[in-house]
Design a protein around this motif. Structure first.
Motif, PDB file in Angstrom:
ATOM      1  N   ALA A 130      77.069 -17.928 113.356  1.00 34.61           N
ATOM      2  CA  ALA A 130      77.400 -16.675 112.442  1.00 34.61           C
ATOM      3  C   ALA A 130      77.674 -17.319 111.108  1.00 34.61           C
ATOM      4  CB  ALA A 130      78.809 -16.299 112.916  1.00 34.61           C
ATOM      5  N   ASN A 131      77.490 -16.408 109.945  1.00 34.96           N
ATOM      6  CA  ASN A 131      77.848 -16.574 108.710  1.00 34.96           C
ATOM      7  C   ASN A 131      78.012 -15.195 108.069  1.00 34.96           C
ATOM      8  OD1 ASN A 131      75.312 -15.643 107.642  1.00 34.96           O
ATOM      9  ND2 ASN A 131      74.375 -17.535 107.953  1.00 34.96           N
ATOM     10  N   ASN A 132      78.271 -15.132 106.714  1.00 35.06           N
ATOM     11  CA  ASN A 132      78.615 -14.005 106.120  1.00 35.06           C
ATOM     12  C   ASN A 132      77.545 -13.597 105.017  1.00 35.06           C
ATOM     13  OD1 ASN A 132      79.202 -15.924 104.132  1.00 35.06           O
ATOM     14  ND2 ASN A 132      80.911 -14.685 103.125  1.00 35.06           N
ATOM     15  N   LEU A 133      76.304 -13.855 105.434  1.00 35.62           N
ATOM     16  CA  LEU A 133      75.283 -13.497 104.423  1.00 35.62           C
ATOM     17  C   LEU A 133      74.297 -12.738 105.214  1.00 35.62           C
ATOM     18  CD1 LEU A 133      74.078 -17.108 103.368  1.00 35.62           C
ATOM     19  CD2 LEU A 133      75.337 -15.666 102.204  1.00 35.62           C
ATOM     20  N   PRO A 134      73.495 -11.951 104.374  1.00 32.87           N
ATOM     21  CA  PRO A 134      72.676 -10.648 105.054  1.00 32.87           C
ATOM     22  C   PRO A 134      71.224 -11.406 105.327  1.00 32.87           C
ATOM     23  CG  PRO A 134      72.860 -10.480 102.829  1.00 32.87           C
ATOM     24  CD  PRO A 134      73.763 -11.535 103.022  1.00 32.87           C
ATOM     25  N   MET A 135      71.276 -12.208 106.494  1.00 35.22           N
ATOM     26  CA  MET A 135      70.024 -12.910 106.622  1.00 35.22           C
ATOM     27  C   MET A 135      68.871 -11.905 106.794  1.00 35.22           C
ATOM     28  SD  MET A 135      71.756 -15.727 109.402  1.00 35.22           S
ATOM     29  CE  MET A 135      70.107 -16.404 109.773  1.00 35.22           C
ATOM     30  N   THR A 136      68.844 -10.856 107.650  1.00 36.53           N
ATOM     31  CA  THR A 136      67.861  -9.995 107.872  1.00 36.53           C
ATOM     32  C   THR A 136      67.950  -8.419 107.363  1.00 36.53           C
ATOM     33  OG1 THR A 136      68.341  -9.862 110.198  1.00 36.53           O
ATOM     34  CG2 THR A 136      66.774 -11.330 109.797  1.00 36.53           C
ATOM     35  N   VAL A 137      69.173  -8.156 107.133  1.00 39.04           N
ATOM     36  CA  VAL A 137      69.475  -6.751 106.526  1.00 39.04           C
ATOM     37  C   VAL A 137      69.120  -6.942 104.943  1.00 39.04           C
ATOM     38  CG1 VAL A 137      71.200  -5.201 106.188  1.00 39.04           C
ATOM     39  CG2 VAL A 137      71.171  -6.256 108.407  1.00 39.04           C
ATOM     40  N   PRO A 138      68.561  -5.825 104.574  1.00 40.58           N
ATOM     41  CA  PRO A 138      68.284  -5.750 103.106  1.00 40.58           C
ATOM     42  C   PRO A 138      69.849  -5.843 102.221  1.00 40.58           C
ATOM     43  CG  PRO A 138      66.824  -4.276 104.146  1.00 40.58           C
ATOM     44  CD  PRO A 138      67.860  -4.613 105.274  1.00 40.58           C
ATOM     45  N   PRO A 139      69.941  -6.679 101.296  1.00 38.19           N
ATOM     46  CA  PRO A 139      71.393  -6.806 100.526  1.00 38.19           C
ATOM     47  C   PRO A 139      71.633  -5.588  99.925  1.00 38.19           C
ATOM     48  CG  PRO A 139      69.751  -8.795 100.059  1.00 38.19           C
ATOM     49  CD  PRO A 139      69.055  -7.700 100.863  1.00 38.19           C
ATOM     50  N   ASP A 140      70.602  -4.676  99.545  1.00 38.68           N
ATOM     51  CA  ASP A 140      70.946  -3.260  99.149  1.00 38.68           C
ATOM     52  C   ASP A 140      71.513  -2.339 100.006  1.00 38.68           C
ATOM     53  OD1 ASP A 140      69.896  -4.432  96.685  1.00 38.68           O
ATOM     54  OD2 ASP A 140      68.139  -3.487  96.677  1.00 38.68           O
ATOM     55  N   ALA A 141      71.289  -2.736 101.343  1.00 40.02           N
ATOM     56  CA  ALA A 141      71.779  -1.687 102.270  1.00 40.02           C
ATOM     57  C   ALA A 141      73.239  -2.091 102.384  1.00 40.02           C
ATOM     58  CB  ALA A 141      71.236  -1.931 103.489  1.00 40.02           C
ATOM     59  N   ILE A 142      73.995  -3.090 101.808  1.00 35.76           N
ATOM     60  CA  ILE A 142      75.354  -3.569 102.119  1.00 35.76           C
ATOM     61  C   ILE A 142      76.038  -2.960 100.975  1.00 35.76           C
ATOM     62  CG2 ILE A 142      76.920  -5.329 102.294  1.00 35.76           C
ATOM     63  CD1 ILE A 142      74.563  -6.783 103.306  1.00 35.76           C
ATOM     64  N   PRO A 143      77.304  -2.161 101.283  1.00 32.88           N
ATOM     65  CA  PRO A 143      78.113  -1.591 100.144  1.00 32.88           C
ATOM     66  C   PRO A 143      78.591  -2.859  99.400  1.00 32.88           C
ATOM     67  CG  PRO A 143      78.560  -0.533 102.316  1.00 32.88           C
ATOM     68  CD  PRO A 143      77.673  -1.668 102.532  1.00 32.88           C
ATOM     69  N   ALA A 144      78.688  -2.311  97.979  1.00 30.40           N
ATOM     70  CA  ALA A 144      79.278  -3.489  96.902  1.00 30.40           C
ATOM     71  C   ALA A 144      80.814  -3.900  97.546  1.00 30.40           C
ATOM     72  CB  ALA A 144      79.647  -2.733  95.628  1.00 30.40           C
ATOM     73  N   GLY A 145      80.980  -5.162  97.433  1.00 30.85           N
ATOM     74  CA  GLY A 145      82.294  -5.591  97.982  1.00 30.85           C
ATOM     75  C   GLY A 145      82.526  -5.654  99.389  1.00 30.85           C
ATOM     76  N   ALA A 146      81.520  -5.324 100.408  1.00 27.00           N
ATOM     77  CA  ALA A 146      81.713  -5.126 101.705  1.00 27.00           C
ATOM     78  C   ALA A 146      81.751  -6.612 102.446  1.00 27.00           C
ATOM     79  CB  ALA A 146      80.664  -4.488 102.278  1.00 27.00           C
ATOM     80  N   LYS A 147      82.366  -6.549 103.419  1.00 27.51           N
ATOM     81  CA  LYS A 147      82.585  -7.741 104.361  1.00 27.51           C
ATOM     82  C   LYS A 147      81.617  -7.797 105.664  1.00 27.51           C
ATOM     83  CE  LYS A 147      87.440  -8.692 103.161  1.00 27.51           C
ATOM     84  NZ  LYS A 147      88.938  -9.021 103.532  1.00 27.51           N
ATOM     85  N   ILE A 148      80.793  -8.537 105.776  1.00 22.13           N
ATOM     86  CA  ILE A 148      79.948  -8.584 106.852  1.00 22.13           C
ATOM     87  C   ILE A 148      79.944  -9.739 107.551  1.00 22.13           C
ATOM     88  CG2 ILE A 148      78.350  -7.105 105.596  1.00 22.13           C
ATOM     89  CD1 ILE A 148      76.201  -9.544 105.493  1.00 22.13           C
ATOM     90  N   VAL A 149      79.665  -9.703 108.580  1.00 20.10           N
ATOM     91  CA  VAL A 149      79.320 -11.003 109.520  1.00 20.10           C
ATOM     92  C   VAL A 149      77.762 -11.036 110.018  1.00 20.10           C
ATOM     93  CG1 VAL A 149      80.294 -10.418 111.526  1.00 20.10           C
ATOM     94  CG2 VAL A 149      80.038 -12.531 111.410  1.00 20.10           C
TER      95      VAL A 149
END
Length: 325
Positions: A130-149
């Protein structure tokens, strides 16, 4: 050797190719070393007819799920720089190597040869990380300032194998890479159960309580939907190996190099990198690459023989015990 710019380099003793599991077979093929039919179809003169060049491509292919975490999660924020995965080198990545019981009790496992089953019972079958990078999800699909795993599952000890072939006889052209990760039914079962165990992990109270949304997730837990999710998100681990595999001298027709890394049928040429591995071990491959060079230093005819004399007794014992069974 001749470069695409026409420069020529000649060796006075021998040549060691160490271009990796993609480019080492490419160099051999362009040099007329490989399957006769493939070379002749491209108008390349055959120097040594070796059927195994470019075959047996192995990797640790992986697929991912991505979770949007709640704002009050303790996970680090994903800032704009981290959205560029190329800038994410060094990001924390906890991982675990597992053997989900459902794999070992499956019909696909029982259909394997007994010797293969014995080996697979001793080693991990998947890696979860696991990490907190968008490996296969397009970065633009992630809200600004969001936290993901992002959590991945990667296949270990695969039974499928791919290939590296020439697209043309022009050395600047990239080769054709066919990974064929689901060629074998057993690997499909490992992919399904590995992803299913990952989904169960996400449902644990400690993790699910922090999840706001499933950004990337199989449609259901059915075999078909999990496999479809794999096809949509699968990426290589870039742990490629096996395409110039080492083998025994007693009629191993598919091998490319012998025990001393010498290319069969060619004088003064060796391949020394992960492409010589008959099987790809578990985990990350850097240690395997170091060990391969250490083995070269122990060969009686090695150009690194002076280094070999300083190697540990353990490496010498390993070298003397290699049987390629």
């Amino acid at each position: 050797m001749e470069t695409s710019e026409g420069q020529q380099f000649r060796a006075s003793k021998e040549v060691i190719i160490s271009a990796g599991a993609i480019d080492s077979p490419k160099v051999l093929l362009l040099s007329g070393i490989g399957p006769r039919e493939q070379l002749q179809n491209l108008g390349i003169d055959v120097v040594s007819d070796l059927e195994g060049v470019g075959k047996n491509l192995k990797d640790h292919p992986m697929a991912t799920i991505t979770l949007l975490l709640k704002a009050n999660s303790t996970a680090p924020d994903l800032d704009d720089n981290e959205k560029d995965t190329a800038k994410g080198v060094g990001t924390p990545m906890p991982s675990a190597y597992l053997s989900p019981p459902a794999i070992l009790t499956s019909s696909e496992f029982s259909n394997l040869p007994e010797k293969t089953q014995q080996h697979l019972r001793k080693v991990p079958l998947v890696e979860h990380g696991a990490n907190n990078l968008p490996m296969t999800v397009p970065p633009d699909a992630i809200p600004a300032g969001a936290k993901i795993v992002t959590i991945f599952t990667a296949l270990q000890n695969t039974q499928s194998s791919g290939s590296v072939t020439l697209a043309s006889s022009y050395q600047a052209d990239a080769p054709t890479i066919d990974v064929r990760i689901f060629e074998h039914e057993y690997d499909r079962r490992v992919a399904i159960e590995g992803m299913r165990s990952l989904m169960e992990f996400v449902k644990t109270p400690a993790l699910s309580a922090n999840v706001a949304e499933l950004l990337e997730w199989p449609e259901s837990e059915s075999d078909e939907d999990i496999l479809e999710h794999w096809r949509a998100t699968a990426i290589p681990f870039f742990h490629f190996g096996g395409t110039c595999r080492m083998g025994r001298d007693d009629g191993d027709a598919g091998s490319v190099v012998d025990k001393e890394f010498k290319v069969r049928g060619v004088e003064g040429l060796r391949v020394v990198d992960l492409s010589v591995m008959p099987e790809l071990g578990c985990g990350h491959t850097s240690a395997m690459a170091y060990l391969i060079v250490s083995f070269l230093s122990l060969c009686p005819t090695s150009p690194l023989i002076d280094v070999g004399r300083r190697e540990s007794w353990l490496l010498r014992t390993l070298w003397q015990s290699m049987s390629f069974k």
